[in-house]
Scaffold this motif. Structure first.
Motif, PDB file in Angstrom:
ATOM      1  N   LEU A  20      -7.064   7.779  -2.557  1.00 49.20           N
ATOM      2  CA  LEU A  20      -5.687   8.223  -2.308  1.00 49.20           C
ATOM      3  C   LEU A  20      -5.314   9.360  -3.250  1.00 49.20           C
ATOM      4  CD1 LEU A  20      -3.746   4.861  -1.776  1.00 49.20           C
ATOM      5  CD2 LEU A  20      -4.387   6.539  -0.044  1.00 49.20           C
ATOM      6  N   ARG A  64       0.834  -1.213   0.000  1.00 50.88           N
ATOM      7  CA  ARG A  64       0.000   0.000   0.000  1.00 50.88           C
ATOM      8  C   ARG A  64       0.864   1.257   0.000  1.00 50.88           C
ATOM      9  NH1 ARG A  64      -4.999  -1.024  -1.883  1.00 50.88           N
ATOM     10  NH2 ARG A  64      -5.613  -3.040  -1.087  1.00 50.88           N
ATOM     11  N   ASP A  65       1.943   1.250   0.777  1.00 47.04           N
ATOM     12  CA  ASP A  65       2.860   2.405   0.772  1.00 47.04           C
ATOM     13  C   ASP A  65       3.522   2.553  -0.593  1.00 47.04           C
ATOM     14  OD1 ASP A  65       2.294   3.084   3.394  1.00 47.04           O
ATOM     15  OD2 ASP A  65       3.999   1.972   4.210  1.00 47.04           O
ATOM     16  N   GLU A 119       1.518   9.122  -6.080  1.00 47.43           N
ATOM     17  CA  GLU A 119       2.092  10.457  -5.916  1.00 47.43           C
ATOM     18  C   GLU A 119       2.873  10.852  -7.165  1.00 47.43           C
ATOM     19  OE1 GLU A 119       4.286   9.941  -2.268  1.00 47.43           O
ATOM     20  OE2 GLU A 119       2.588  10.586  -1.034  1.00 47.43           O
ATOM     21  N   GLU A 179      -7.776   3.467  -4.510  1.00 46.38           N
ATOM     22  CA  GLU A 179      -6.699   4.223  -5.138  1.00 46.38           C
ATOM     23  C   GLU A 179      -7.177   5.615  -5.542  1.00 46.38           C
ATOM     24  OE1 GLU A 179      -4.019   0.699  -7.141  1.00 46.38           O
ATOM     25  OE2 GLU A 179      -5.884   1.271  -8.135  1.00 46.38           O
ATOM     26  N   ARG A 213       1.011   4.008  -2.944  1.00 41.82           N
ATOM     27  CA  ARG A 213       0.805   5.437  -2.686  1.00 41.82           C
ATOM     28  C   ARG A 213       1.928   6.257  -3.335  1.00 41.82           C
ATOM     29  NH1 ARG A 213      -2.026   9.154   0.554  1.00 41.82           N
ATOM     30  NH2 ARG A 213      -0.834  11.061   0.803  1.00 41.82           N
TER      31      ARG A 213
END
Length: 163
Positions: free
Chosen positions: A135, A98-99, A106, A132, A102
Protein backbone atom coordinates in the motif's frame (compact mmCIF):
# COMPACT_ATOMS: atom_id res chain seq x y z
CA UNK A 1 25.12 -29.18 -3.54
CA UNK A 2 22.21 -27.92 -5.61
CA UNK A 3 19.06 -26.44 -4.20
CA UNK A 4 15.70 -27.01 -5.80
CA UNK A 5 13.45 -24.02 -6.06
CA UNK A 6 9.75 -24.70 -5.83
CA UNK A 7 7.80 -22.43 -8.11
CA UNK A 8 4.53 -21.24 -6.64
CA UNK A 9 1.76 -21.06 -9.20
CA UNK A 10 -0.94 -18.46 -8.92
CA UNK A 11 -4.23 -19.87 -7.60
CA UNK A 12 -7.21 -20.10 -9.92
CA UNK A 13 -10.43 -18.14 -9.44
CA UNK A 14 -12.12 -21.32 -8.13
CA UNK A 15 -9.29 -21.94 -5.64
CA UNK A 16 -9.50 -18.36 -4.39
CA UNK A 17 -13.28 -18.59 -4.03
CA UNK A 18 -12.79 -21.84 -2.07
CA UNK A 19 -10.25 -20.05 0.17
CA UNK A 20 -12.87 -17.38 0.86
CA UNK A 21 -15.51 -19.99 1.67
CA UNK A 22 -13.20 -21.86 4.06
CA UNK A 23 -12.18 -18.57 5.70
CA UNK A 24 -15.80 -17.50 6.04
CA UNK A 25 -16.71 -20.81 7.75
CA UNK A 26 -13.80 -20.37 10.17
CA UNK A 27 -14.65 -16.74 10.91
CA UNK A 28 -18.38 -17.47 11.36
CA UNK A 29 -17.50 -20.03 14.03
CA UNK A 30 -15.18 -17.53 15.70
CA UNK A 31 -17.86 -14.82 15.69
CA UNK A 32 -20.39 -17.29 17.11
CA UNK A 33 -18.01 -18.22 19.94
CA UNK A 34 -17.44 -14.52 20.71
CA UNK A 35 -21.19 -13.85 20.38
CA UNK A 36 -20.59 -11.09 17.84
CA UNK A 37 -23.01 -10.48 14.99
CA UNK A 38 -21.38 -9.75 11.66
CA UNK A 39 -22.04 -10.04 7.95
CA UNK A 40 -19.31 -11.68 5.88
CA UNK A 41 -18.59 -10.58 2.33
CA UNK A 42 -16.32 -12.53 0.02
CA UNK A 43 -14.47 -11.21 -3.02
CA UNK A 44 -11.51 -12.09 -5.21
CA UNK A 45 -9.20 -9.20 -6.19
CA UNK A 46 -5.67 -9.02 -7.53
CA UNK A 47 -5.06 -12.74 -7.10
CA UNK A 48 -6.19 -12.83 -3.47
CA UNK A 49 -9.29 -13.84 -1.57
CA UNK A 50 -10.73 -10.90 0.39
CA UNK A 51 -13.02 -11.50 3.34
CA UNK A 52 -14.67 -8.58 5.08
CA UNK A 53 -16.73 -8.61 8.23
CA UNK A 54 -19.21 -5.81 8.72
CA UNK A 55 -21.71 -5.17 11.48
CA UNK A 56 -24.37 -2.60 12.18
CA UNK A 57 -23.61 -2.67 15.90
CA UNK A 58 -20.38 -1.80 17.68
CA UNK A 59 -19.58 -5.46 18.29
CA UNK A 60 -16.68 -5.40 15.86
CA UNK A 61 -14.91 -2.43 17.49
CA UNK A 62 -12.87 -4.73 19.69
CA UNK A 63 -11.73 -6.76 16.66
CA UNK A 64 -10.97 -3.93 14.23
CA UNK A 65 -7.71 -2.69 15.80
CA UNK A 66 -4.89 -3.14 13.23
CA UNK A 67 -2.91 -5.58 15.40
CA UNK A 68 -6.01 -7.67 16.06
CA UNK A 69 -6.97 -7.75 12.37
CA UNK A 70 -3.42 -8.83 11.49
CA UNK A 71 -3.50 -11.61 14.10
CA UNK A 72 -6.95 -12.83 13.01
CA UNK A 73 -5.83 -12.71 9.38
CA UNK A 74 -2.85 -14.95 10.19
CA UNK A 75 -5.04 -17.39 12.14
CA UNK A 76 -7.54 -17.46 9.29
CA UNK A 77 -4.77 -18.06 6.75
CA UNK A 78 -3.53 -20.98 8.87
CA UNK A 79 -7.06 -22.42 9.09
CA UNK A 80 -7.42 -22.14 5.29
CA UNK A 81 -4.01 -23.72 4.73
CA UNK A 82 -4.85 -26.55 7.12
CA UNK A 83 -8.12 -27.26 5.29
CA UNK A 84 -6.92 -26.80 1.69
CA UNK A 85 -3.26 -27.81 1.99
CA UNK A 86 -2.27 -24.69 0.03
CA UNK A 87 -0.57 -21.47 1.14
CA UNK A 88 -3.06 -18.62 1.53
CA UNK A 89 -2.52 -14.89 0.95
CA UNK A 90 -6.06 -14.00 1.92
CA UNK A 91 -6.82 -10.48 3.13
CA UNK A 92 -9.16 -9.89 6.07
CA UNK A 93 -10.99 -6.62 6.69
CA UNK A 94 -12.97 -6.05 9.86
CA UNK A 95 -15.34 -3.11 10.09
CA UNK A 96 -13.48 -1.08 7.47
CA UNK A 97 -10.10 -1.57 9.15
CA UNK A 98 -8.26 -1.79 5.82
CA UNK A 99 -9.60 1.60 4.66
CA UNK A 100 -8.71 3.11 8.05
CA UNK A 101 -5.19 1.66 7.82
CA UNK A 102 -4.77 3.00 4.27
CA UNK A 103 -5.67 6.48 5.53
CA UNK A 104 -3.07 6.12 8.31
CA UNK A 105 -0.46 5.06 5.77
CA UNK A 106 -1.37 8.01 3.53
CA UNK A 107 -0.73 10.28 6.53
CA UNK A 108 2.68 8.62 7.07
CA UNK A 109 3.61 9.05 3.41
CA UNK A 110 2.44 12.69 3.47
CA UNK A 111 4.59 13.39 6.54
CA UNK A 112 7.56 11.73 4.81
CA UNK A 113 6.94 13.84 1.68
CA UNK A 114 7.00 16.97 3.84
CA UNK A 115 10.40 15.94 5.26
CA UNK A 116 11.66 15.42 1.70
CA UNK A 117 10.30 18.83 0.68
CA UNK A 118 12.20 20.32 3.63
CA UNK A 119 15.48 18.94 2.31
CA UNK A 120 15.82 15.39 3.65
CA UNK A 121 17.38 13.04 1.09
CA UNK A 122 15.19 10.14 2.22
CA UNK A 123 12.53 9.29 4.79
CA UNK A 124 12.21 5.91 6.50
CA UNK A 125 8.86 4.58 7.59
CA UNK A 126 8.33 2.11 10.45
CA UNK A 127 8.39 -1.65 9.90
CA UNK A 128 5.13 -3.06 8.58
CA UNK A 129 3.57 -6.11 6.94
CA UNK A 130 4.09 -6.91 3.26
CA UNK A 131 0.50 -5.87 2.52
CA UNK A 132 1.01 -2.51 4.21
CA UNK A 133 4.33 -1.99 2.41
CA UNK A 134 2.56 -2.66 -0.89
CA UNK A 135 0.00 0.00 0.00
CA UNK A 136 2.83 2.41 0.86
CA UNK A 137 4.51 1.70 -2.50
CA UNK A 138 1.21 2.43 -4.27
CA UNK A 139 0.57 5.63 -2.30
CA UNK A 140 4.16 6.81 -2.84
CA UNK A 141 3.93 6.16 -6.59
CA UNK A 142 0.68 8.17 -6.73
CA UNK A 143 2.59 11.09 -5.16
CA UNK A 144 5.56 10.77 -7.50
CA UNK A 145 7.89 9.35 -4.85
CA UNK A 146 10.37 6.48 -5.18
CA UNK A 147 9.93 3.74 -2.57
CA UNK A 148 12.07 0.76 -1.68
CA UNK A 149 11.82 -1.85 1.06
CA UNK A 150 14.80 -2.74 3.23
CA UNK A 151 15.45 -5.18 6.05
CA UNK A 152 14.37 -8.71 6.82
CA UNK A 153 11.35 -10.24 8.51
CA UNK A 154 9.66 -8.11 11.16
CA UNK A 155 12.23 -5.32 10.60
CA UNK A 156 11.35 -4.84 6.91
CA UNK A 157 10.45 -1.19 6.28
CA UNK A 158 10.05 1.27 3.42
CA UNK A 159 12.31 4.19 2.54
CA UNK A 160 10.97 7.04 0.39
CA UNK A 161 12.87 9.49 -1.86
CA UNK A 162 12.05 12.10 -4.46
CA UNK A 163 12.64 11.16 -8.08
Amino acid sequence: MSESVTERTEPTQDQLENEGDVAADYLEELLDIADIDGDLNLDVRQGRAYVSIEAESNGLDVLSAPETVQALQELTRLAVQNKTGAFSRLILDIGGSRDARRRQLETLVNAAATKLDEGASQASLPSMSSYERKLVHDIAAEQGLVSESYGEGADRHTVLRRR
